[in-house]
Design an enzyme around this catalytic site. Structure first.
Site, PDB file in Angstrom:
ATOM      1  N   LEU A 225       0.820  -1.210   0.000  1.00  0.00           N
ATOM      2  CA  LEU A 225       0.000   0.000   0.000  1.00  0.00           C
ATOM      3  C   LEU A 225       0.854   1.261   0.000  1.00  0.00           C
ATOM      4  O   LEU A 225       1.689   1.460   0.887  1.00  0.00           O
ATOM      5  CB  LEU A 225      -0.926  -0.010   1.223  1.00  0.00           C
ATOM      6  CG  LEU A 225      -1.888   1.173   1.348  1.00  0.00           C
ATOM      7  CD1 LEU A 225      -2.869   1.182   0.183  1.00  0.00           C
ATOM      8  CD2 LEU A 225      -2.633   1.113   2.680  1.00  0.00           C
ATOM      9  N   ASP A 226       0.638   2.107  -1.021  1.00  0.00           N
ATOM     10  CA  ASP A 226       1.300   3.422  -1.137  1.00  0.00           C
ATOM     11  C   ASP A 226       2.820   3.335  -1.165  1.00  0.00           C
ATOM     12  O   ASP A 226       3.508   4.281  -0.797  1.00  0.00           O
ATOM     13  CB  ASP A 226       0.865   4.350   0.010  1.00  0.00           C
ATOM     14  CG  ASP A 226      -0.606   4.722  -0.065  1.00  0.00           C
ATOM     15  OD1 ASP A 226      -1.128   4.793  -1.187  1.00  0.00           O
ATOM     16  OD2 ASP A 226      -1.226   4.912   0.995  1.00  0.00           O
ATOM     17  N   GLU A 227       3.356   2.209  -1.620  1.00  0.00           N
ATOM     18  CA  GLU A 227       4.808   2.065  -1.692  1.00  0.00           C
ATOM     19  C   GLU A 227       5.289   1.710  -3.096  1.00  0.00           C
ATOM     20  O   GLU A 227       6.434   1.302  -3.278  1.00  0.00           O
ATOM     21  CB  GLU A 227       5.275   1.007  -0.680  1.00  0.00           C
ATOM     22  CG  GLU A 227       5.049   1.416   0.767  1.00  0.00           C
ATOM     23  CD  GLU A 227       5.672   0.451   1.761  1.00  0.00           C
ATOM     24  OE1 GLU A 227       6.464  -0.411   1.319  1.00  0.00           O
ATOM     25  OE2 GLU A 227       5.372   0.558   2.965  1.00  0.00           O
TER      26      GLU A 227
END
Length: 281
Positions: A225-227
């Site tokens: 997530l979000d990486e």
């Protein structure tokens, strides 16, 4: 115009091999950008724009010959596209309209060369705002409780029908299975200069911390997530006089600009991914 993007282990002769192949095929190189991560032995990346009469008819054979003559011997990952064929894009949104409407507006003005196939939203709120753009609006209710059914319906709409999915403030977490099965890249806009203020009410948290910059990050979606690999980031300066509403307004402006740049660069085949990074030519 044709666009050739490639990535491989750096070694002597790469540029010469690509140029010689295109010349032999009757193509004229219009522009060539390249980058190597190290002086030797790193990763080599190149974006070449070329003109070849009759490219549409010759594309499949050109791709096969390039693979056999250049890509396989040099161990290249490559992509060959036609500039004249806009990418088919689906936009996913929730209730916030600023990123969605900005993409549709830029597309209508000719600033984003893409074909918007559909807008999918887990809320019906934006249907009336999308209608003037003559883009199909499809409401697929999605929440944690019905996520499996929602993703099944979304995959039925997307799989094989689009080249890119843009998450324009789509406020649902996508499962790893969805990301794998959708069959195309996904770009997300994050309301922060990553990594910071991840989670709910980011601008309130930013105000509480007394931030001096408000930013946004566009990145490819991965299972983490979000990486995922970052494509573009930008910031705007703020100070103690700005309230939460000011931060939301300024942050929304940055989000629109950052997301539109990322989508434009992807649609123009300017981005090469390697590891968890990107090179944008």
């Amino acid at each position: 115009m044709g666009r050739l993007l490639l990535r491989c282990v750096d070694r002597p002769g790469l540029v010469a091999a690509v140029s010689a192949f295109l010349a032999a095929a009757g193509a004229n190189i219009v522009s060539l950008d390249q980058h190597a991560t190290e002086q030797s032995g790193g990763t080599f990346m190149q974006r070449t724009i070329f003109h070849l009469p009759g490219l549409t008819a010759a594309r499949d054979e050109l791709e096969r010959e390039f693979a056999a003559q250049v890509a396989v011997p040099f161990g290249m990952d490559f992509r060959l596209t036609e500039a004249a064929k806009p990418k088919r894009v689906a936009i996913m949104a929730s209730k916030e309209d600023h990123c969605l409407l900005d993409l549709l507006w830029r597309n209508r003005r000719g600033e984003l060369d893409m074909s918007v196939a559909m807008v999918i939203s887990n809320h019906p709120d934006l249907a009336d705002q999308v209608r003037p753009f003559s883009v199909p609006f499809i409401h697929v209710p999605a929440s944690r409780e019905v996520r499996e059914d929602a993703e099944r319906r979304q995959l039925e709409l997307l799989r094989g029908n689009v080249d890119l999915v843009v998450l324009a403030r789509y406020m649902q977490i996508l499962t790893p299975a969805f990301i794998t099965e959708v069959g195309c890249p996904l770009i997300n806009i994050h309301h922060s200069f990553l990594p910071a203020f991840i989670g709910a009410a980011p601008y309130r948290r930013a105000k509480e911390r007394g931030v001096k910059l408000v930013g946004a990050t566009a990145h490819y979606v991965t299972e983490d997530l979000d990486e995922g690999p970052i494509i573009e980031q930008d910031v705007v300066r703020v100070d103690h006089r700005h309230g939460v509403e000011d931060l939301v307004r300024l942050g929304s402006d940055v989000e629109r600009v950052v997301l539109s740049r990322a989508v434009l660069w992807h649609c123009e085949d300017r981005i090469i991914r390697f590891g968890n990074q990107t090179v944008v030519f």
